[in-house]
Design a protein around this motif. Structure first.
Motif: not given
Length: 257
Positions: A228-229, A231-232
């Motif tokens: 997720r990190e 992707d962010a």
């Protein structure tokens, strides 16, 4: 700075405030959970066909001295910059500041990698190729390089471990990530400090280690957070320089051996 980028960077900073599972000072695996001596086969016997192939590859790759592939091998020699080596494959530029969860996960994984490399190195105690026959190497033969055995390659173990971890975190980019991971290990052969079979052993070692890491709930939870990190970070515009990636792709388009 664009408003969208500012919002993305703020979200990224807030994401980094949360701690990963457990302490960064501890490995993911309990002592003895992974024994690399059981996973890594012995090196080729001296004089065997495989050993002779190692000699031939070492001599053939000396022709790469002072080429762009040699320069990349010198860059890859610096383990501390390994996440930057994966920037183009990831499509994002990781850093301790921008991707703190990734930095923390790799710090913990590194504590599992070190004994996984040290144990078989001590067991097999194989000389490095340039210690067997003369040839240029792309780094200085300092004490660490000269006094640590060849087999398996620690850089290749680390590079393939990181590659497998990143491929799990970003499965849609797995092919590019693993291609770069393979090249990272091959850089050690180009550099002249490891035999080709030692790099292959490093990949075997890494694959077995990551399979064991997959049994750790803390590792799998942290890995999801890292995905997720990343992707962010990409959404926030932290992408690598296109010209740099094009130049790297051109260098890696042809395998060195």
């Amino acid at each position: 700075m664009r408003v969208g980028l500012m919002i993305g960077m703020t979200a990224l900073a807030l994401a980094g405030c949360a701690s990963l599972t457990g302490s960064q000072a501890d490995p993911y695996l309990a002592k003895g959970a992974y024994d690399a001596r059981q996973a890594v086969p012995p090196p080729p016997p001296a004089g065997s066909a495989a050993d002779q192939r190692d000699r031939a590859v070492f001599l053939a790759t000396r022709r790469l001295k002072d080429t762009p592939r040699w320069s990349l091998a010198r860059q890859d020699a610096h383990k501390a910059g390994i996440v930057d080596a994966y920037s183009c494959a990831l499509g994002v530029t990781p850093s301790r500041q921008a991707t703190p969860r990734l930095a923390a996960l790799l710090q913990r994984v590194g504590r599992d990698v070190r004994p996984a490399v040290a144990a078989p190195k001590r067991l097999y105690d194989r000389k490095r190729p340039y210690q067997v026959q003369p040839g240029a190497i792309c780094v200085r033969s300092g004490l660490v390089t000269a006094l640590t055995p060849d087999y398996p390659s620690g850089h290749a173990t680390w590079g393939w471990t990181v590659g497998l971890v990143l491929a799990k975190a970003q499965p849609e980019r797995a092919e590019a990530i693993l291609a770069r991971a393979r090249a990272y290990g091959e850089s050690r052969v180009v550099c002249g400090v490891h035999n080709a079979s030692s790099v292959e052993a490093g990949r075997l070692n890494a694959a077995a280690l990551v399979r064991t890491l997959d049994t750790s709930p803390a590792f799998t939870a942290d890995l999801a957070a890292v995905g997720r990190e990343l992707d962010a970070a990409r959404a926030a515009g932290l992408v690598p320089d296109a010209a740099r990636c094009a130049a790297e792709a051109a260098v890696l388009a042809q395998r060195p051996y």
